[in-house]
Motif scaffolding. Structure first.
Motif, PDB file in Angstrom:
ATOM      1  N   THR A 216      10.405  -4.470 -10.273  1.00  0.00           N
ATOM      2  CA  THR A 216      10.575  -5.285  -9.056  1.00  0.00           C
ATOM      3  C   THR A 216      10.512  -4.445  -7.785  1.00  0.00           C
ATOM      4  O   THR A 216      10.995  -4.877  -6.747  1.00  0.00           O
ATOM      5  N   GLU A 217       9.917  -3.251  -7.846  1.00  0.00           N
ATOM      6  CA  GLU A 217       9.861  -2.393  -6.665  1.00  0.00           C
ATOM      7  C   GLU A 217       8.797  -2.896  -5.695  1.00  0.00           C
ATOM      8  O   GLU A 217       7.643  -3.081  -6.071  1.00  0.00           O
ATOM      9  N   LEU A 218       9.203  -3.109  -4.443  1.00  0.00           N
ATOM     10  CA  LEU A 218       8.285  -3.516  -3.378  1.00  0.00           C
ATOM     11  C   LEU A 218       8.573  -2.599  -2.180  1.00  0.00           C
ATOM     12  O   LEU A 218       9.327  -2.955  -1.297  1.00  0.00           O
ATOM     13  N   ASN A 219       7.976  -1.445  -2.176  1.00  0.00           N
ATOM     14  CA  ASN A 219       8.427  -0.434  -1.202  1.00  0.00           C
ATOM     15  C   ASN A 219       7.281   0.238  -0.440  1.00  0.00           C
ATOM     16  O   ASN A 219       7.466   1.313   0.096  1.00  0.00           O
ATOM     17  N   GLU A 220       6.102  -0.385  -0.411  1.00  0.00           N
ATOM     18  CA  GLU A 220       4.976   0.251   0.269  1.00  0.00           C
ATOM     19  C   GLU A 220       4.331  -0.729   1.252  1.00  0.00           C
ATOM     20  O   GLU A 220       4.294  -1.931   1.004  1.00  0.00           O
ATOM     21  N   ILE A 221       3.833  -0.183   2.353  1.00  0.00           N
ATOM     22  CA  ILE A 221       3.047  -0.967   3.305  1.00  0.00           C
ATOM     23  C   ILE A 221       1.666  -0.330   3.382  1.00  0.00           C
ATOM     24  O   ILE A 221       1.535   0.876   3.624  1.00  0.00           O
ATOM     25  N   PHE A 222       0.629  -1.116   3.137  1.00  0.00           N
ATOM     26  CA  PHE A 222      -0.733  -0.571   3.115  1.00  0.00           C
ATOM     27  C   PHE A 222      -1.721  -1.641   3.568  1.00  0.00           C
ATOM     28  O   PHE A 222      -1.384  -2.826   3.660  1.00  0.00           O
ATOM     29  N   ARG A 223      -2.934  -1.205   3.815  1.00  0.00           N
ATOM     30  CA  ARG A 223      -3.999  -2.116   4.291  1.00  0.00           C
ATOM     31  C   ARG A 223      -4.751  -2.667   3.090  1.00  0.00           C
ATOM     32  O   ARG A 223      -5.309  -1.924   2.278  1.00  0.00           O
ATOM     33  N   VAL A 224      -4.770  -4.000   2.970  1.00  0.00           N
ATOM     34  CA  VAL A 224      -5.421  -4.610   1.825  1.00  0.00           C
ATOM     35  C   VAL A 224      -6.943  -4.549   1.939  1.00  0.00           C
ATOM     36  O   VAL A 224      -7.649  -4.495   0.930  1.00  0.00           O
TER      37      VAL A 224
ATOM     38  N   LEU B  17      -3.478  -7.707   7.957  1.00  0.00           N
ATOM     39  CA  LEU B  17      -4.138  -6.930   6.897  1.00  0.00           C
ATOM     40  C   LEU B  17      -3.192  -5.911   6.269  1.00  0.00           C
ATOM     41  O   LEU B  17      -3.488  -5.377   5.199  1.00  0.00           O
ATOM     42  N   SER B  18      -2.066  -5.647   6.922  1.00  0.00           N
ATOM     43  CA  SER B  18      -1.059  -4.738   6.359  1.00  0.00           C
ATOM     44  C   SER B  18      -0.077  -5.581   5.540  1.00  0.00           C
ATOM     45  O   SER B  18       0.532  -6.515   6.059  1.00  0.00           O
ATOM     46  N   ILE B  19       0.069  -5.246   4.265  1.00  0.00           N
ATOM     47  CA  ILE B  19       0.948  -6.007   3.378  1.00  0.00           C
ATOM     48  C   ILE B  19       1.969  -5.063   2.752  1.00  0.00           C
ATOM     49  O   ILE B  19       1.779  -3.840   2.717  1.00  0.00           O
ATOM     50  N   LYS B  20       3.048  -5.673   2.249  1.00  0.00           N
ATOM     51  CA  LYS B  20       4.105  -4.896   1.610  1.00  0.00           C
ATOM     52  C   LYS B  20       4.122  -5.191   0.126  1.00  0.00           C
ATOM     53  O   LYS B  20       4.120  -6.338  -0.296  1.00  0.00           O
ATOM     54  N   GLY B  21       4.126  -4.131  -0.682  1.00  0.00           N
ATOM     55  CA  GLY B  21       4.145  -4.310  -2.122  1.00  0.00           C
ATOM     56  C   GLY B  21       3.849  -3.005  -2.823  1.00  0.00           C
ATOM     57  O   GLY B  21       3.868  -1.930  -2.225  1.00  0.00           O
TER      58      GLY B  21
ATOM     59  N   ASN C 147       1.306  -0.672  -4.152  1.00  0.00           N
ATOM     60  CA  ASN C 147      -0.117  -0.406  -3.895  1.00  0.00           C
ATOM     61  C   ASN C 147      -0.913  -0.320  -5.187  1.00  0.00           C
ATOM     62  O   ASN C 147      -1.946  -0.983  -5.352  1.00  0.00           O
ATOM     63  N   ASN C 148      -0.452   0.489  -6.129  1.00  0.00           N
ATOM     64  CA  ASN C 148      -1.200   0.714  -7.369  1.00  0.00           C
ATOM     65  C   ASN C 148      -1.319  -0.567  -8.200  1.00  0.00           C
ATOM     66  O   ASN C 148      -2.392  -0.874  -8.736  1.00  0.00           O
ATOM     67  N   GLU C 149      -0.208  -1.311  -8.282  1.00  0.00           N
ATOM     68  CA  GLU C 149      -0.249  -2.530  -9.086  1.00  0.00           C
ATOM     69  C   GLU C 149      -1.179  -3.567  -8.468  1.00  0.00           C
ATOM     70  O   GLU C 149      -1.961  -4.210  -9.183  1.00  0.00           O
ATOM     71  N   ILE C 150      -1.074  -3.774  -7.161  1.00  0.00           N
ATOM     72  CA  ILE C 150      -1.937  -4.767  -6.511  1.00  0.00           C
ATOM     73  C   ILE C 150      -3.402  -4.351  -6.617  1.00  0.00           C
ATOM     74  O   ILE C 150      -4.289  -5.199  -6.791  1.00  0.00           O
TER      75      ILE C 150
END
Length: 452
Positions: A298-306, A340-344, A346-349
């Motif tokens: 349940t880790e949601l700890n990154e902000i990145f550009r989709v 375009l910046s989302i939180k989640g 990164n690797n899993e998405i």
């Protein structure tokens, strides 16, 4: 104790207690009111007695005669006495009465009136002032008529109470059977469900109460159990198929290779073939381990550009697939760049998006693939469209289940894990994931991202 019997017992006891209390209150109210009526009648008789005996010298004969008539009518079965200030009976019944003593006579002289009841009689006394002096008038009535009336009422109420209690029990039993019938129906339906028919739905009664909610919950439970059995069955088929093919290739190549001496080049080629099959087994195990681990992640700890993630996936795909016949078109229609910046994770998405786009490439039949990044209601939406083989309506219901593969996949390689893996990832990252498709027309995947 069965619910039906418990309901009958509780309802019977409840109504019985209420009925008994109501009966007691009714009886006591009638008893008190009847006593009040008796004392009111005695009070009137007491007044007539005083007027009849003490006002004879002051009233005209005709008026006194009328008072005497009324006195005689009201004093039937009533004993009257008039006491002077020395507590001597001067008019009425001359016999003494132990219930009329000095204390009570003095009480009346002081408080003007007194009423009480002995074992068998009602008494009423009042103070009467006359030109002849001060007197106390006492009247006394037998309570036989009163007891007869109250005893008869008591018998009637006991009979009504018994009949009422029996009626309450019968009505409660009937009502409990009516209330229990939906539960009995559900029990019968559940008993008919076997392990092979877990998909069978319990008919939901339109009661709009807790029973309807309970049946809906049971149906959801059976659906999950049915899905679990399907997943287990597909898992066995999947593992046996995915492991059997490379293992058979490994054992077959080694058996053939061991039949005679080989050159170093042949050894190298054989090693490469065996390693390729070993890597295939390893990838399968890694996928299963990832799928298992994601259920508790349940880790949601990154902000990145989709959008950058999509371009990375677009660059990786040509290494695996020949995309000249099915080019990928990425269309960016987002005015607010912050969306375009989302939180989640990164690797899993990235894995989930890769699986979605990879499926679009595999089943596109060489047609172009369009990936649109849109802005809608201040939210980012990604739509992935292909014009390939599509998915039938029957397969679309189960397409997100683990190891499930559609009937029209033909000879296209796949494990049935990609969409299931993507579905779990999107759920854990709060991304709404929907699939629409028509057979032989193509598939559309829509992703709605939550605001940052």
């Amino acid at each position: 104790m069965r619910i039906r019997n418990r309901f009958t017992l509780i309802s019977s006891l409840t109504f019985s207690v209420v009925f008994v209390i109501a009966s007691i209150i009714t009886y006591l109210s009638f008893y008190t009111y009847s006593e009040k009526i008796v004392y009111n009648e005695l009070q009137k008789t007491c007044l007539l007695t005083g007027i009849f005996y003490l006002e004879k010298d002051e009233l005209p004969d005709n008026q006194h005669l009328l008072i005497g008539q009324q006195f005689r009518e009201n004093s039937v079965e009533i004993i009257t006495r008039v006491y002077d200030k020395r507590n001597q009976i001067v008019y009425g019944d001359k016999t003494s009465d132990n219930n009329i003593n000095r204390e009570r006579l003095d009480y009346i002289r002081k408080n003007r009136k007194l009423s009480f009841k002995s074992k068998h009689h009602f008494y009423f006394g009042s103070y009467y002032h006359d030109n002849q002096g001060d007197f106390v008038v006492f009247v006394k009535k037998n309570d036989v008529e009163f007891k007869t009336m109250t005893d008869r009422l008591q018998i009637i109420m006991i009979m009504v109470l018994i009949i009422g209690l029996i009626t309450i029990y019968i009505v409660s039993r009937v009502l409990s059977n009516l209330a229990y019938s939906p539960i009995k129906n559900i029990i019968d339906q559940v008993n008919e469900i076997q392990a092979s028919s877990l998909h069978r739905q319990i008919v939901i009664p339109d009661t709009k109460d807790d029973i309807q909610e309970l049946v809906a919950t049971y149906n959801n439970l059976f659906n999950r159990l049915s899905d679990t059995f399907v997943i287990q069955k597909n898992f066995i088929n999947y593992v046996s198929h995915e492991f059997k093919t490379p293992l058979t290739a490994i054992s077959g190549n080694l058996e053939v290779f061991a039949q005679k001496d080989r050159t170093s080049t042949e050894y190298r080629e054989m090693s490469e073939k065996v390693l390729e099959n070993v890597y295939q087994i390893e990838d399968t195990l890694n996928t299963l381990m990832m799928l298992s681990g994601l259920r508790n992640n349940t880790e949601l700890n990154e902000i990145f550009r989709v959008d950058e993630l999509l371009w990375d996936i677009n660059d990786q795909l040509p290494d695996i697939y020949e995309l000249k016949r099915s080019p990928i078109q990425i269309v960016l229609e987002v005015e607010n760049d912050k969306l375009l910046s989302i939180k989640g994770n990164n690797n899993e998405i990235k894995i989930a998006l890769y699986n979605i786009i990879e499926n679009a490439v595999k089943y596109s039949n060489g047609n172009p693939i369009k990936i649109s990044l849109l802005q809608q209601d201040n939210q980012l939406k990604i739509i992935i469209e292909d014009r390939g083989t599509g998915i039938s309506e029957d397969d679309l219901l189960f397409i997100k289940q683990t190891f499930y593969r559609g009937k029209n996949v033909k000879d296209i390689k796949g494990s049935g894990v990609g969409l299931s893996l993507a579905n779990i990832i999107f759920k854990q990252n709060n991304i709404n994931f929907t699939i629409t498709s028509k057979k032989d027309q193509g598939t559309t995947v829509t992703l709605e991202f939550p605001p940052l």
